[in-house]
Design an enzyme around this catalytic site. Structure first.
Site, short mmCIF file in Angstrom:
data_model
loop_
_atom_site.label_atom_id
_atom_site.label_comp_id
_atom_site.label_asym_id
_atom_site.label_seq_id
_atom_site.Cartn_x
_atom_site.Cartn_y
_atom_site.Cartn_z
N LYS A 110 -3.13 10.17 3.26
CA LYS A 110 -1.73 9.83 3.54
C LYS A 110 -0.91 11.10 3.77
O LYS A 110 -0.05 11.14 4.65
CB LYS A 110 -1.14 8.99 2.42
CG LYS A 110 -1.64 7.54 2.48
CD LYS A 110 -1.18 6.72 1.32
CE LYS A 110 -1.73 5.29 1.41
NZ LYS A 110 -1.69 4.60 0.14
N LYS A 189 -11.28 2.75 10.98
CA LYS A 189 -10.90 1.68 10.07
C LYS A 189 -9.59 1.02 10.54
O LYS A 189 -8.65 1.73 10.89
CB LYS A 189 -10.68 2.27 8.67
CG LYS A 189 -10.36 1.23 7.62
CD LYS A 189 -9.85 1.85 6.34
CE LYS A 189 -8.34 1.73 6.25
NZ LYS A 189 -7.73 2.00 4.97
N LYS A 192 -2.70 -0.51 9.15
CA LYS A 192 -1.32 -0.68 9.61
C LYS A 192 -0.82 0.62 10.23
O LYS A 192 -0.06 0.63 11.17
CB LYS A 192 -0.39 -0.98 8.41
CG LYS A 192 -0.49 -2.37 7.86
CD LYS A 192 0.13 -2.45 6.46
CE LYS A 192 -0.64 -3.44 5.60
NZ LYS A 192 -0.38 -3.41 4.19
P1 TYM Z 1 -3.63 -2.53 1.00
O1 TYM Z 1 -2.37 -3.30 0.95
O2 TYM Z 1 -3.68 -1.25 1.76
O3 TYM Z 1 -4.79 -3.44 1.58
C1 TYM Z 1 -5.05 -4.73 1.04
C2 TYM Z 1 -6.54 -4.99 1.03
O4 TYM Z 1 -7.06 -4.99 2.36
C3 TYM Z 1 -8.20 -4.16 2.41
N1 TYM Z 1 -8.30 -3.56 3.75
C4 TYM Z 1 -9.44 -3.52 4.45
N2 TYM Z 1 -10.67 -3.99 4.19
C5 TYM Z 1 -11.63 -3.80 5.14
N3 TYM Z 1 -11.38 -3.18 6.33
C6 TYM Z 1 -10.15 -2.70 6.63
N4 TYM Z 1 -9.93 -2.10 7.80
C7 TYM Z 1 -9.11 -2.85 5.66
N5 TYM Z 1 -7.80 -2.50 5.63
C8 TYM Z 1 -7.32 -2.94 4.44
C9 TYM Z 1 -7.95 -3.09 1.35
O5 TYM Z 1 -9.15 -2.48 0.95
C10 TYM Z 1 -7.33 -3.91 0.26
O6 TYM Z 1 -8.33 -4.52 -0.54
N6 TYM Z 1 -3.92 -0.28 -3.41
C11 TYM Z 1 -4.10 -1.54 -2.75
C12 TYM Z 1 -3.22 -2.63 -3.35
C13 TYM Z 1 -3.37 -2.75 -4.82
C14 TYM Z 1 -4.49 -3.29 -5.52
C15 TYM Z 1 -4.13 -3.20 -6.90
C16 TYM Z 1 -5.70 -3.81 -5.13
C17 TYM Z 1 -2.44 -2.37 -5.73
N7 TYM Z 1 -2.90 -2.64 -6.98
C18 TYM Z 1 -5.03 -3.64 -7.88
C19 TYM Z 1 -6.59 -4.26 -6.15
C20 TYM Z 1 -6.23 -4.17 -7.49
C21 TYM Z 1 -3.73 -1.37 -1.30
O7 TYM Z 1 -3.01 -0.49 -0.93
O8 TYM Z 1 -4.21 -2.30 -0.48
#
Ligand code: TYM
Length: 321
Positions: A110, A189, A192
């Site tokens: 990031k 990957k 967003k």
């Molecule tokens: P976030 O909001 O970036 O993404 C949500 C979920 O989507 C998955 N993801 C993907 N999986 C496969 N291929 C991709 N291209 C792809 N892009 C996104 C992410 O791996 C995620 O599972 N930190 C987390 C949110 C969070 C969380 C938690 C998750 C906060 N606290 C506790 C689990 C447990 C996040 O930023 O996800």
């Protein structure tokens, strides 16, 4: 089995979110005690528009319900409705070595992309650890990019237990086979922030245009493509259809005589078909926002009950009580 996962309301949800996290989470709602939340505290590290945060938060709830989350089976809530997450995050912060956070890829990525190195972004995995540990979660369905964060969570649980006595359950990440990393339109990957994402609920025309714009190599339609499995459209098709139709598409490309234009049209068709039932449910939900808000309110109540009790366990263990 207690299952827990979260998703940030920092933009419109995409197909990577769906296959990496939402679909496995929805499948798991039948297999255990499932808690899914909208990580609005986490979104504060990168989104600075209050109205947008409100809008995306509600949108995530709508999209999750449209995709099949059943509030009778799984608890859906907003992270900030359970402020105990933040208290536990502080407790865990004080046993978390700086070096552990400095090594986190997501933080480094990031910063490399130009986000400001604020403390929230740095401490992000500690809040995530609190999110998970406060529900005694066993299993955390996430995409591959979150694996390291779940490892930090495990380390912090173990360290806390060693320091203050057995308090937390040590969780495991859960990946959906083959969907750990969903590629975007450019092969990286899907994200967003890489401008390579396909929205789950994109409008028909712009999404078709977007899929038709996938850049391919310059081989003519007639040429055989022995490396068909590497093709960006094929890699998305793999998730959007049955194994049989996927194999047919691969074989057509391998045989030659199948142009990229036709392949991309097929990709759009399969995408549009795949999300049709969810799209219809979503149209209904958009007319029924009171119901969506009620689901979140009920979810917060159920989640908070557990979070309060586990947080209290931690407070007692470390001498705050
Ligand atoms: P976030 O909001 O970036 O993404 C949500 C979920 O989507 C998955 N993801 C993907 N999986 C496969 N291929 C991709 N291209 C792809 N892009 C996104 C992410 O791996 C995620 O599972 N930190 C987390 C949110 C969070 C969380 C938690 C998750 C906060 N606290 C506790 C689990 C447990 C996040 O930023 O996800």
């Amino acid at each position: 089995m207690r299952i827990l996962s979260g998703i940030q309301p920092s933009g419109i949800l995409h197909v990577g979110n769906y296959f990496g996290m939402m679909k496995p989470s929805i499948e798991l709602q039948d297999r255990g005690d499932a808690f899914y939340f909208i990580a609005d505290y986490h979104s504060m590290t990168s989104l600075y528009d209050a109205n947008l945060r409100r809008e995306y938060t509600r949108q995530v709830a709508i999209d999750f319900l449209a995709c099949g989350l059943d509030p009778k089976k799984a608890v859906l809530f907003k992270q900030s409705d359970v402020p105990e997450h933040v208290e536990l995050s502080w407790i865990l912060s004080s046993i978390c070595p700086m070096g552990r956070l400095e090594r986190c890829h997501s933080y480094k990525d990031k910063i490399a992309k130009g986000l400001s190195a604020n403390h929230g972004l740095f401490a992000y995995p500690v809040l995530m650890a609190a999110d998970i540990l406060i529900y005694d979660a066993d299993s955390v369905p996430v995409g591959r990019d979150q694996k390291q964060h779940v490892e930090v969570t495990r380390d912090l649980a173990i360290k806390f237990n060693q320091t203050y006595g057995e308090t937390f359950r040590v969780p495991e990440p859960a990946f959906r086979e083959g969907a750990e990393v969903i590629p975007g339109l450019d092969g990286q990957k899907m994200s967003k922030s890489y401008n390579n994402a396909v929205e789950i609920f994109g409008e028909e025309k712009p999404t078709r245009k977007r899929l038709m714009s996938i850049v391919m190599d310059s081989r003519s339609p007639d040429e055989a493509k022995p490396d068909a499995e590497e093709n960006r459209a094929i890699q998305l098709i793999k998730h959007l259809t049955t194994p049989e139709i996927y194999s047919e598409e691969v074989e057509k490309l391998k045989a030659g005589g199948y142009g990229y234009g036709d392949l991309k049209k097929r990709l759009f068709e399969l995408y549009w078909q795949y999300f049709r039932p969810a799209r219809e449910r979503r149209t209904d939900l958009m007319q029924n926002l009171d119901y969506v808000d009620q689901v979140l309110a009920n979810g917060a109540e159920k989640a908070r009950e557990i979070a309060r009790s586990v947080n209290q366990r931690a407070r007692k263990a470390c001498g705050l009580e």
